[in-house]
Every structure is written in C-alpha cells, then in structure tokens.
Design a protein around this motif. Structure first.
Motif, PDB file in Angstrom:
ATOM      1  N   ARG A   1       0.882  -1.322  -0.048  1.00  0.00           N
ATOM      2  CA  ARG A   1       0.071  -0.147   0.144  1.00  0.00           C
ATOM      3  C   ARG A   1       0.857   1.163  -0.142  1.00  0.00           C
ATOM      4  O   ARG A   1       0.587   2.297   0.739  1.00  0.00           O
ATOM      5  CB  ARG A   1      -0.834  -0.036   1.313  1.00  0.00           C
ATOM      6  N   GLY A   2       1.951   1.166  -0.722  1.00  0.00           N
ATOM      7  CA  GLY A   2       2.843   2.441  -0.942  1.00  0.00           C
ATOM      8  C   GLY A   2       3.809   2.163  -1.975  1.00  0.00           C
ATOM      9  O   GLY A   2       4.102   1.005  -2.351  1.00  0.00           O
TER      10      GLY A   2
ATOM     11  N   TRP B   1      -5.049  12.460  -4.472  1.00  0.00           N
ATOM     12  CA  TRP B   1      -4.328  11.850  -3.653  1.00  0.00           C
ATOM     13  C   TRP B   1      -2.724  12.544  -3.681  1.00  0.00           C
ATOM     14  O   TRP B   1      -1.782  12.755  -2.839  1.00  0.00           O
ATOM     15  CB  TRP B   1      -3.879  10.239  -4.110  1.00  0.00           C
TER      16      TRP B   1
ATOM     17  N   HIS C   1      -0.135  14.573  -1.217  1.00  0.00           N
ATOM     18  CA  HIS C   1       1.324  14.131  -0.790  1.00  0.00           C
ATOM     19  C   HIS C   1       2.301  15.148  -1.459  1.00  0.00           C
ATOM     20  O   HIS C   1       3.450  14.747  -1.520  1.00  0.00           O
ATOM     21  CB  HIS C   1       1.496  12.852  -1.360  1.00  0.00           C
TER      22      HIS C   1
ATOM     23  N   ARG D   1       2.645   6.404   0.901  1.00  0.00           N
ATOM     24  CA  ARG D   1       1.619   5.677   1.072  1.00  0.00           C
ATOM     25  C   ARG D   1       0.333   5.894   0.268  1.00  0.00           C
ATOM     26  O   ARG D   1       0.027   7.214  -0.001  1.00  0.00           O
ATOM     27  CB  ARG D   1       1.371   5.550   2.672  1.00  0.00           C
ATOM     28  N   PHE D   2      -0.675   4.874   0.308  1.00  0.00           N
ATOM     29  CA  PHE D   2      -1.639   5.102  -0.511  1.00  0.00           C
ATOM     30  C   PHE D   2      -2.888   4.240   0.053  1.00  0.00           C
ATOM     31  O   PHE D   2      -2.584   3.100   0.696  1.00  0.00           O
ATOM     32  CB  PHE D   2      -1.682   5.151  -2.203  1.00  0.00           C
ATOM     33  N   THR D   3      -4.157   4.220  -0.082  1.00  0.00           N
ATOM     34  CA  THR D   3      -5.007   3.576   0.260  1.00  0.00           C
ATOM     35  C   THR D   3      -5.546   2.857  -1.215  1.00  0.00           C
ATOM     36  O   THR D   3      -5.366   3.551  -2.402  1.00  0.00           O
ATOM     37  CB  THR D   3      -6.332   4.211   0.872  1.00  0.00           C
ATOM     38  N   TYR D   4      -6.240   1.904  -1.222  1.00  0.00           N
ATOM     39  CA  TYR D   4      -6.972   1.116  -2.435  1.00  0.00           C
ATOM     40  C   TYR D   4      -7.882   2.193  -3.027  1.00  0.00           C
ATOM     41  O   TYR D   4      -8.232   2.115  -4.216  1.00  0.00           O
ATOM     42  CB  TYR D   4      -7.364  -0.027  -2.169  1.00  0.00           C
ATOM     43  N   GLU D   5      -8.664   3.072  -2.327  1.00  0.00           N
ATOM     44  CA  GLU D   5      -9.514   4.123  -2.784  1.00  0.00           C
ATOM     45  C   GLU D   5      -8.971   5.005  -3.480  1.00  0.00           C
ATOM     46  O   GLU D   5      -9.288   5.610  -4.576  1.00  0.00           O
ATOM     47  CB  GLU D   5     -10.309   4.589  -1.879  1.00  0.00           C
ATOM     48  N   ASP D   6      -7.616   5.226  -3.223  1.00  0.00           N
ATOM     49  CA  ASP D   6      -6.696   6.385  -3.964  1.00  0.00           C
ATOM     50  C   ASP D   6      -6.258   5.886  -5.602  1.00  0.00           C
ATOM     51  O   ASP D   6      -6.070   6.672  -6.559  1.00  0.00           O
ATOM     52  CB  ASP D   6      -5.519   6.809  -3.364  1.00  0.00           C
TER      53      ASP D   6
ATOM     54  N   ALA E   1      -6.217  -8.126   2.767  1.00  0.00           N
ATOM     55  CA  ALA E   1      -7.001  -7.025   2.630  1.00  0.00           C
ATOM     56  C   ALA E   1      -8.394  -7.535   2.630  1.00  0.00           C
ATOM     57  O   ALA E   1      -8.581  -8.817   2.703  1.00  0.00           O
ATOM     58  CB  ALA E   1      -6.965  -6.268   0.932  1.00  0.00           C
TER      59      ALA E   1
ATOM     60  N   GLU F   1     -12.235  -4.570  -0.505  1.00  0.00           N
ATOM     61  CA  GLU F   1     -10.901  -4.130  -0.918  1.00  0.00           C
ATOM     62  C   GLU F   1     -10.475  -4.746  -2.203  1.00  0.00           C
ATOM     63  O   GLU F   1     -10.099  -4.158  -3.327  1.00  0.00           O
ATOM     64  CB  GLU F   1      -9.760  -4.077   0.079  1.00  0.00           C
TER      65      GLU F   1
END
Length: 253
Positions: free
Chosen positions: A37-38, A94, A98, A210-215, A238, A242
């Motif tokens: 996740r990144g 996103w 950042h 880092r990111f989320t899967y929604e990003d 997950a 997800e």
C-alpha cells in the motif's frame, strides 16, 4: 479566500489526465506496491550539462515519477513502450495531499535557465550547499536543491536519440523527510555508491509513499495479464471489499 479554496481543490483539466500514472517494466514491483500500500522510491540520475553551470553535471535525487498523459491507450502507448506496460494510476487528489508536483521543462536559452545557472554558480562560489553557515543559507541551498530536483531540459538525448522530454508530462514526488543516513541529492554519483543507496531506499521499511486502495484509479496489467494480477490481489492482506474494488480497476490495454 479564493487562494485558500484553490489550495485544497482539484480543478479538472481539459488537456491532461485527472489521474497520475506510474509505469514499470517489472510487474512484481507493481504487485509489491499493492501489497505494501505504498510506492518505494529510487535514486534517479539527472543530467544538468544543458545548464552549463559551474561544477554541475550529474546529480541523483530520491524520487518516484508519474505522468498525467491522457489515459487513452493510444496516448499512453509511446510512454509505456519506454517505461513498461504495468502500472498504477492514482487520483490527483492523492497527489495533491502528498505534494506530487509537475516538473519544470527548461529551455536552455530562456531567462529562467540563465538565472538558475547564475544562482548555482553563486552558490558554488560561496560553497553554500556544503557549508550552510546560517539559517538563511540553509533555506537558499534547500531551494536550489529542490528546484533542480524538479527540473529537466525541454528536449535532449534519451537512449541515444533526440527526444522531447516534455512529451512525458512528468510529475515527481521528492521526499523532504528521508532518514538521516540517506542524502537528498548525490552530485556526480559513483555506481557503487549509488547502488548502495538504492538498495537501502528500495526497502519498504526505509520509505513508503503511502496510498489507500481507494486512491487508485487504474491498474495496468501489461503482458502479465489480468489473471496474474487477480490471483495476486486474492492473496493480499485486505478485506473482500478491498480486493473486489481493486479488481474493478484492472486494465488489460
């Protein structure tokens, strides 16, 4: 008030993608990013001989690169031929959060280029970057380093061929909070020195953007194929929701 509103907003583009795409020739690096996740970073060597500045030739910066080329396959194809057909698309929201920034493409005969060269020459004469004798000197040297990290020639040589770098529509993430043992820039890097720093920076425990899967907006599977990515997604740590979400983002072309 208007400035503050735009600072925290994303204005849709009519000429560029509203997503940021990162491509790689190795599908495992894309799968590793999904698993972590990144994004891990890399030291990238940039050529600055076009500036003709005192003592400035090559510099390595820690970064990760994206593009905002329109997301149609026909538009992305030349870029993917160079950088790989596997990739991840991220929302520009996103990127805003950042501090991901489009780079400056420099025309060597422009006033901007001339002023930048003179500033670098002055900093070199004063040994500004190495000494940083005051808070003001530190601010100025940081500004020069960051400016260079977001600078590329408008055109130049790429793989032995005349090349228009502006076609890449490049955005970069340049970290400001690296561990103390990792430099923000490496002038004239030697291959062994660079390899050692790269190996450290590639470790997810060292630094992750880092990111989320929604990003995520898109997952480009390239020649690896959708099934390979679906199988890898099934193995992620997950939730079912997800995993299902990630599968909807897969693009085979």
């Amino acid at each position: 008030m208007q400035t503050e509103r735009l600072k925290n907003a994303i204005v849709s583009s009519r000429q560029y993608s509203n997503c940021l795409y990162h491509f790689d020739k190795n599908p495992n690096r894309i799968l590793d990013a999904l698993n972590s996740r990144g994004f891990t970073l890399n030291y990238v060597v940039e050529q600055f001989s076009f500036l003709n500045a005192k003592g400035l030739s090559t510099v390595a910066f820690p970064m990760i690169c994206f593009c905002d080329i329109i997301g149609e396959t026909s538009r992305l194809e030349p870029h993917m031929r160079l950088y790989g057909k596997c990739g991840i698309g991220m929302t520009k929201e996103w990127g805003r959060k950042h501090g991901v920034q489009p780079i400056h493409y420099i025309q060597p005969t422009s006033p901007f280029s001339q002023d930048l060269r003179q500033a670098i020459d002055a900093a070199s004469s004063l040994n500004l970057v190495a000494v940083e004798t005051s808070a003001e000197a530190s601010i100025l040297s940081d500004f020069l380093i960051t400016t260079l990290a977001f600078t590329k020639p408008l055109w130049g040589i790429n793989d032995g061929t005349d090349y228009c770098f502006e076609d890449e529509c490049e955005w970069r993430f340049i970290p400001t909070d690296l561990p103390p043992e990792l430099p923000r820039f490496i002038p004239r890097p030697g291959s062994d020195q660079l390899d050692n720093y790269k190996r450290t920076l590639w470790l997810p425990d060292t630094y992750l953007l880092r990111f989320t899967y929604e990003d995520i907006s898109d997952i480009f599977v390239g020649e690896a194929g959708a099934q390979v990515f679906c199988d890898a997604i099934n193995e992620l740590d997950a939730t079912t929701r997800e995993k299902d979400l990630l599968k909807t983002k897969i693009r085979e072309a």
